[in-house]
Design a protein around this motif. Structure first.
Motif, PDB file in Angstrom:
ATOM      1  N   GLY A   1      16.375   0.776  -6.026  1.00 49.04           N
ATOM      2  CA  GLY A   1      15.929  -0.606  -6.064  1.00 49.04           C
ATOM      3  C   GLY A   1      14.595  -0.860  -5.397  1.00 49.04           C
ATOM      4  N   ILE A   2      13.883   0.211  -5.023  1.00 51.15           N
ATOM      5  CA  ILE A   2      12.558   0.060  -4.410  1.00 51.15           C
ATOM      6  C   ILE A   2      11.592   0.958  -5.169  1.00 51.15           C
ATOM      7  CG2 ILE A   2      11.173   0.220  -2.315  1.00 51.15           C
ATOM      8  CD1 ILE A   2      13.708  -0.076  -0.698  1.00 51.15           C
ATOM      9  N   GLY A   3      10.902   0.373  -6.124  1.00 52.62           N
ATOM     10  CA  GLY A   3       9.928   1.110  -6.917  1.00 52.62           C
ATOM     11  C   GLY A   3       8.553   0.485  -6.790  1.00 52.62           C
ATOM     12  N   PHE A   4       7.534   1.258  -7.115  1.00 56.39           N
ATOM     13  CA  PHE A   4       6.162   0.779  -6.972  1.00 56.39           C
ATOM     14  C   PHE A   4       5.358   1.096  -8.235  1.00 56.39           C
ATOM     15  CE2 PHE A   4       7.748   1.659  -2.735  1.00 56.39           C
ATOM     16  CZ  PHE A   4       7.438   0.502  -2.059  1.00 56.39           C
ATOM     17  N   ALA A   5       4.455   0.189  -8.541  1.00 54.04           N
ATOM     18  CA  ALA A   5       3.565   0.360  -9.686  1.00 54.04           C
ATOM     19  C   ALA A   5       2.129   0.089  -9.260  1.00 54.04           C
ATOM     20  CB  ALA A   5       3.959  -0.586 -10.821  1.00 54.04           C
ATOM     21  N   VAL A   6       1.215   0.912  -9.778  1.00 47.38           N
ATOM     22  CA  VAL A   6      -0.214   0.691  -9.538  1.00 47.38           C
ATOM     23  C   VAL A   6      -0.630  -0.558 -10.314  1.00 47.38           C
ATOM     24  CG1 VAL A   6      -2.524   1.703  -9.718  1.00 47.38           C
ATOM     25  CG2 VAL A   6      -0.532   3.175  -9.344  1.00 47.38           C
ATOM     26  N   PRO A   7      -1.371  -1.472  -9.692  1.00 48.38           N
ATOM     27  CA  PRO A   7      -1.714  -2.736 -10.367  1.00 48.38           C
ATOM     28  C   PRO A   7      -2.508  -2.512 -11.652  1.00 48.38           C
ATOM     29  CG  PRO A   7      -3.024  -2.454  -8.376  1.00 48.38           C
ATOM     30  CD  PRO A   7      -1.966  -1.400  -8.348  1.00 48.38           C
ATOM     31  N   GLY A   8      -2.127  -3.235 -12.705  1.00 48.44           N
ATOM     32  CA  GLY A   8      -2.765  -3.076 -14.003  1.00 48.44           C
ATOM     33  C   GLY A   8      -4.244  -3.397 -13.995  1.00 48.44           C
TER      34      GLY A   8
ATOM     35  N   SER B   1       0.852  -1.184   0.000  1.00 53.87           N
ATOM     36  CA  SER B   1       0.000   0.000   0.000  1.00 53.87           C
ATOM     37  C   SER B   1       0.889   1.235   0.000  1.00 53.87           C
ATOM     38  CB  SER B   1      -0.918   0.022   1.225  1.00 53.87           C
ATOM     39  OG  SER B   1      -1.889  -0.990   1.150  1.00 53.87           O
ATOM     40  N   ILE B   2       0.617   2.152  -0.919  1.00 56.75           N
ATOM     41  CA  ILE B   2       1.369   3.400  -0.984  1.00 56.75           C
ATOM     42  C   ILE B   2       0.384   4.561  -0.926  1.00 56.75           C
ATOM     43  CG2 ILE B   2       3.233   2.360  -2.326  1.00 56.75           C
ATOM     44  CD1 ILE B   2       2.089   3.718  -4.807  1.00 56.75           C
ATOM     45  N   THR B   3       0.866   5.713  -0.509  1.00 55.38           N
ATOM     46  CA  THR B   3       0.016   6.893  -0.426  1.00 55.38           C
ATOM     47  C   THR B   3       0.078   7.645  -1.738  1.00 55.38           C
ATOM     48  OG1 THR B   3       0.421   7.085   1.953  1.00 55.38           O
ATOM     49  CG2 THR B   3      -0.452   9.027   0.821  1.00 55.38           C
ATOM     50  N   GLY B   4      -1.074   7.792  -2.390  1.00 54.95           N
ATOM     51  CA  GLY B   4      -1.137   8.468  -3.676  1.00 54.95           C
ATOM     52  C   GLY B   4      -1.247   9.969  -3.529  1.00 54.95           C
ATOM     53  N   VAL B   5      -1.310  10.676  -4.662  1.00 54.94           N
ATOM     54  CA  VAL B   5      -1.375  12.135  -4.646  1.00 54.94           C
ATOM     55  C   VAL B   5      -2.681  12.635  -4.041  1.00 54.94           C
ATOM     56  CG1 VAL B   5       0.182  12.469  -6.573  1.00 54.94           C
ATOM     57  CG2 VAL B   5      -2.239  12.117  -7.011  1.00 54.94           C
ATOM     58  N   ALA B   6      -3.719  11.796  -4.051  1.00 54.61           N
ATOM     59  CA  ALA B   6      -4.995  12.200  -3.467  1.00 54.61           C
ATOM     60  C   ALA B   6      -5.007  12.020  -1.951  1.00 54.61           C
ATOM     61  CB  ALA B   6      -6.134  11.391  -4.086  1.00 54.61           C
ATOM     62  N   GLY B   7      -3.905  11.493  -1.400  1.00 56.71           N
ATOM     63  CA  GLY B   7      -3.805  11.302   0.039  1.00 56.71           C
ATOM     64  C   GLY B   7      -4.356   9.978   0.520  1.00 56.71           C
ATOM     65  N   ASN B   8      -4.865   9.170  -0.402  1.00 58.70           N
ATOM     66  CA  ASN B   8      -5.425   7.879  -0.021  1.00 58.70           C
ATOM     67  C   ASN B   8      -4.400   6.785  -0.242  1.00 58.70           C
ATOM     68  OD1 ASN B   8      -5.889   8.331  -2.992  1.00 58.70           O
ATOM     69  ND2 ASN B   8      -6.468   6.181  -2.840  1.00 58.70           N
ATOM     70  N   ASP B   9      -4.657   5.625   0.343  1.00 58.64           N
ATOM     71  CA  ASP B   9      -3.789   4.468   0.142  1.00 58.64           C
ATOM     72  C   ASP B   9      -4.183   3.755  -1.147  1.00 58.64           C
ATOM     73  OD1 ASP B   9      -2.356   4.905   2.429  1.00 58.64           O
ATOM     74  OD2 ASP B   9      -3.550   3.555   3.677  1.00 58.64           O
ATOM     75  N   ILE B  10      -3.206   3.541  -2.013  1.00 53.08           N
ATOM     76  CA  ILE B  10      -3.417   2.729  -3.218  1.00 53.08           C
ATOM     77  C   ILE B  10      -3.001   1.313  -2.861  1.00 53.08           C
ATOM     78  CG2 ILE B  10      -2.885   2.421  -5.655  1.00 53.08           C
ATOM     79  CD1 ILE B  10      -2.055   5.340  -5.765  1.00 53.08           C
ATOM     80  N   LYS B  11      -3.942   0.401  -2.856  1.00 52.11           N
ATOM     81  CA  LYS B  11      -3.692  -0.957  -2.363  1.00 52.11           C
ATOM     82  C   LYS B  11      -3.225  -1.883  -3.489  1.00 52.11           C
ATOM     83  CE  LYS B  11      -7.100  -0.506   1.345  1.00 52.11           C
ATOM     84  NZ  LYS B  11      -6.055  -0.298   2.362  1.00 52.11           N
ATOM     85  N   ASN B  12      -2.645  -2.991  -3.069  1.00 55.79           N
ATOM     86  CA  ASN B  12      -2.215  -4.066  -3.985  1.00 55.79           C
ATOM     87  C   ASN B  12      -1.181  -3.605  -5.001  1.00 55.79           C
ATOM     88  OD1 ASN B  12      -4.002  -5.992  -2.806  1.00 55.79           O
ATOM     89  ND2 ASN B  12      -5.687  -5.105  -3.977  1.00 55.79           N
ATOM     90  N   CYS B  13      -0.359  -2.636  -4.630  1.00 54.17           N
ATOM     91  CA  CYS B  13       0.676  -2.171  -5.545  1.00 54.17           C
ATOM     92  C   CYS B  13       1.803  -3.212  -5.660  1.00 54.17           C
ATOM     93  CB  CYS B  13       1.259  -0.845  -5.068  1.00 54.17           C
ATOM     94  SG  CYS B  13       0.140   0.547  -5.319  1.00 54.17           S
ATOM     95  N   ILE B  14       2.512  -3.129  -6.783  1.00 52.01           N
ATOM     96  CA  ILE B  14       3.595  -4.063  -7.083  1.00 52.01           C
ATOM     97  C   ILE B  14       4.918  -3.394  -6.725  1.00 52.01           C
ATOM     98  CG2 ILE B  14       4.701  -5.415  -8.904  1.00 52.01           C
ATOM     99  CD1 ILE B  14       1.975  -4.903 -10.483  1.00 52.01           C
TER     100      ILE B  14
END
Length: 512
Positions: free
Chosen positions: A355-362, A304-317
């Protein structure tokens, strides 16, 4: 022309290099067409290397550099008619330039960016051959917010003008509501509001003032030029429209105003099927370097990462594939060249890859942006008086949800089903759905599958559409996308007892 790399004697690469180096042969005659696979063979690539090379070769043309610009002197002002006239003149010139770009010399005119303030840049990728592109919201955020400020400003003053005009017309009714006087007063009110607000009296885009910020995309050059070299100057910039944004996923949908005919869309894979340790590839424009490829692994899932909207984006890679400034919005690919994520952020003490990057799930990106793209296509088809895509008004289970329904079906039914061919599970029907219109008095044509208190209640499945077999939810969605408004369609549905029946529906119009 073949590069100076020579492979072992007798190879295709060395033979072509030798033939192209003969002094009595001109450049035109030395140009030789060679299959990429033949060159790969001559270089002795391993199977893994060949896979990575092919993915980049096929997908790189669909990855774009995204940038946005706020035009100089686009700020509103209330400092008198002279400056407004100058702004209108510049606006007229800009519109004339855009017209020339699209009609007279499209290839030459669209090369350069307009002068202005840079608002941010990143990467994006084509998802539809009609010109639709996905990028991160934060890549175009400043441009989007700048334009939204102008739109809200317009709506505020338009509301004042509209309400004042309504009250004026109402007060004129006892006097007979003289048409000429009413029209004159209406023009006076609109002119006064325009003068007070400082807006240009010349309106653009159907009554809306010209927006100050613009988004452009650039495809890489044939030589894979980058933004720091002279070769990138030959790459054309294409003006884009911001169709919509999904702040909760840090995603934006763009559309090229005049899409090149050779546009190729990337395919989506299934992000829910990824495993830790699986190989991944990222293509983007870090630091403006076009079509840069980096490779890595799935480091972790379900982050889970914090997006620009301030919410948690879940299931990120989480991945260790190199992601740097400028990679944001680019695709994260599996080794089949399918999009499984959208690169969005890194964790780093230096601001560069650690070496620590995140992607929003497709899966999440596709679900949200497909709706946006479909609605935009529908609006455009109505503007051209063409029939739009047909609407059934049904939600369909796909991915992990569909897999759980299949497992329940296999356990609860006495029948034997092909694991890949049970049909499509419909999970909900929208208000006004054609499936709710039953002349025989039944409440609805199809029983939907639902989940209540953790318990799955299986309903009917669509196994055939218009004579075409349906194996799963994705096939059903693809089949329905080819259908048009008003089309009469036969649906073969099957209940949990294995009984089949045919339902006939007339597809409706997509509600906007």
């Amino acid at each position: 022309m073949i590069a100076s790399h020579r492979s072992k004697g007798g190879s295709i690469a060395s033979e072509l290099f030798a033939s192209a180096s003969e002094g009595d042969v001109d450049d035109a005659a030395s140009t030789v067409a060679v299959r990429a696979a033949d060159l790969d063979d001559s270089l002795g690539l391993t199977p893994d290397e060949r896979t990575v090379v092919n993915v980049h070769r096929v997908c790189k043309d669909s990855v774009v550099y995204v940038t946005s610009v706020r035009k100089i002197n686009s700020n509103r002002s209330v400092d008198g008619g002279r400056r407004r006239r100058r702004r209108r003149l510049r606006s007229d010139r800009w519109q004339q330039r855009e017209k020339e770009e699209s009609e007279e010399e499209p290839e030459e005119q669209r090369r350069a960016l307009p002068k202005g303030i840079a608002l941010g840049s990143g990467s994006g990728f084509v998802v539809d051959s009609e010109g639709y592109i996905i990028t991160n919201y934060h890549v175009i955020q400043r441009a989007y917010e700048s334009n939204q400020d102008v739109i809200r400003y317009d709506k505020f003053w338009d509301g004042i003008a509209t309400n004042t005009t309504k009250r004026m017309k109402k007060s004129m009714l006892p006097l007979g509501g003289d048409t000429e006087i009413t029209k004159s007063l209406e023009n006076f009110i609109n002119g006064t509001v325009t003068s007070i607000s400082g807006r240009d009296s010349k309106e653009v885009d159907g009554g809306r003032s010209e927006l100050p910020a613009q988004v452009f995309v650039r495809f890489g050059t044939n030589g894979d030029g980058d933004a720091t070299s002279q070769s990138s100057s030959s790459a054309s910039y294409h003006l884009c429209e911001i169709i919509d944004v999904v702040k909760e996923l840090d995603v934006a949908v763009l559309r090229i105003s005049k899409a090149p005919p050779s546009l190729k869309a990337l395919r989506y894979g299934t992000s829910s099927d990824l495993l830790v340790g699986q190989s991944l590839l990222a293509i983007g424009n870090p630091f403006g370097l076009d079509r840069t490829l980096s490779s890595g692994l799935v480091s972790a899932l379900g982050r889970s990462i914090t997006g620009v909207a301030g919410n948690d984006i879940k299931n990120c890679i989480q991945t260790d594939a190199a992601i740097n400034p400028g990679n944001s919005g680019g695709p994260l690919l599996n080794l089949s060249g399918e999009v499984v994520g959208v690169n969005t952020m890194i964790i780093s003490t230096s601001g560069s890859n650690a070496g620590i990057g995140f992607a929003v799930p497709g899966d999440s990106v596709k679900e949200s942006t497909d709706i946006i793209i479909d609605l935009d296509k529908e609006r455009r088809s109505r503007n051209t008086n063409r029939k739009g895509r047909g609407w059934l008004g049904a939600d369909v289970a796909t991915g992990a949800l569909e897999a759980s329904f299949r497992q329940r079906l296999a356990v609860s039914s006495t029948m034997t089903y092909d694991e890949d061919g049970v049909g499509a599970f419909l999970t909900a029907l929208s208000d006004g759905s054609p499936l709710l219109e039953k002349p025989d008095g039944h409440e609805k044509s199809i029983e939907t599958t639902s989940i209540a208190n953790g318990n799955i209640r299986l309903g009917d499945r669509v196994v055939n559409v218009g004579g075409n077999q349906i194996a799963n939810g994705n096939e059903f969605v693809s089949e329905m996308k080819r259908r048009v408004e008003g089309e009469q369609l036969s649906l073969t549905v099957q209940n949990t007892d294995g009984e089949k029946r045919v339902e006939y529906v007339t597809l409706g119009r997509i509600p906007l």
